[in-house]
Design an enzyme around this catalytic site. Structure first.
Site, PDB file in Angstrom:
ATOM      1  NE  ARG A 105      -2.233   1.209   3.732  1.00  0.00           N
ATOM      2  CZ  ARG A 105      -2.922   1.376   4.852  1.00  0.00           C
ATOM      3  NH1 ARG A 105      -4.237   1.369   4.818  1.00  0.00           N
ATOM      4  NH2 ARG A 105      -2.304   1.501   6.004  1.00  0.00           N
ATOM      5  CB  THR A 109      -2.166   7.324  -3.002  1.00  0.00           C
ATOM      6  OG1 THR A 109      -1.600   6.008  -3.172  1.00  0.00           O
ATOM      7  CG2 THR A 109      -1.208   8.350  -3.569  1.00  0.00           C
ATOM      8  CG  ASP A 201       2.097  -3.830   9.480  1.00  0.00           C
ATOM      9  OD1 ASP A 201       2.412  -5.006   9.208  1.00  0.00           O
ATOM     10  OD2 ASP A 201       2.074  -2.916   8.637  1.00  0.00           O
ATOM     11  CG  ASP A 204       5.691  -4.239  10.637  1.00  0.00           C
ATOM     12  OD1 ASP A 204       6.371  -4.701   9.696  1.00  0.00           O
ATOM     13  OD2 ASP A 204       5.393  -3.037  10.737  1.00  0.00           O
TER      14      ASP A 204
END
Length: 210
Positions: A105, A109, A201, A204
């Site tokens: 990603r 944006t 995340d 992660d």
């Protein structure tokens, strides 16, 4: 709840998801919990696979048993976090073929960038199960669905650990035929596009990176 969305309500799912969300959960335990949750969700996601009657011989007598029939399965994790869910599905569907879809990603944006796609050559003859722990904005997942459909897939379902309503809406706006199975539909997205309350995340936390 949107059509074609199954939020799995089961004490084991709730218990393991709570541990998964906990910031104190170690990387090793996080991986184990992702595996266990995926097993439980796969059970739900595959409940409508077609089966057929076959004659078998038990040690005592002949009988009629049921076996899965119809199209075979292709499991497609979305890199990188989806790989943490792969072994769980393969343990239940060991004959499945595996495809990989690399997406990341753009943090400015929030749009997906595709960098790798490798799919089974006969994916048009298979039921596709996409794996992605987090259905947040839905942008990357919608792009992944588009990739497998472009390759010929006509039957696609998604297993996610948690989802935001915004992501579900995006998938069903672009791909209303895709069914979604999740452990939880969370409140929504924050200003950075992360699911809240979420679990951080997933990539992660799976791999010990930041």
């Amino acid at each position: 709840m949107a059509r074609n969305v199954t939020e799995v309500h089961h004490p084991l799912v709730h218990h393991k998801l709570g541990l998964l969300r906990d910031v104190t959960t170690t990387t090793q335990m996080f991986r184990q919990l992702v595996n266990e949750l995926t097993l439980l969700l796969t059970y739900e996601a595959t409940k409508d696979l077609a089966d057929e009657q076959v004659e078998i011989e038990t040690p005592l007598e002949r009988m009629t048993a049921r076996r899965i029939s119809g199209k075979k399965v292709a499991i497609c994790p979305i890199l990188r976090a989806g790989v943490g869910m792969l072994d769980a599905v393969l343990s239940l569907v060991p004959g499945a073929r595996v495809g990989f879809i690399g997406m990341y990603r753009n943090e400015e944006t929030l749009q997906p960038v595709e960098y790798f796609v490798k799919l089974p050559g006969d994916i048009d003859d298979r039921d596709v199960i996409l794996l992605d722990p987090m259905l947040a904005t839905g942008n990357s997942t919608a792009a992944a669905v588009e990739s497998v459909k472009r390759a010929g897939a006509t039957s696609v379902r998604l297993i996610a650990l948690i989802a935001a309503p915004e992501g579900i809406e995006r998938i069903h706006r672009d791909h209303p035929d895709v069914s979604i199975v999740v452990a939880s539909v969370d409140r929504g997205l924050n200003e950075k596009g992360y699911i809240v309350p979420g679990l951080g995340d997933a990539g992660d936390r799976l791999y010990g990176t930041k």
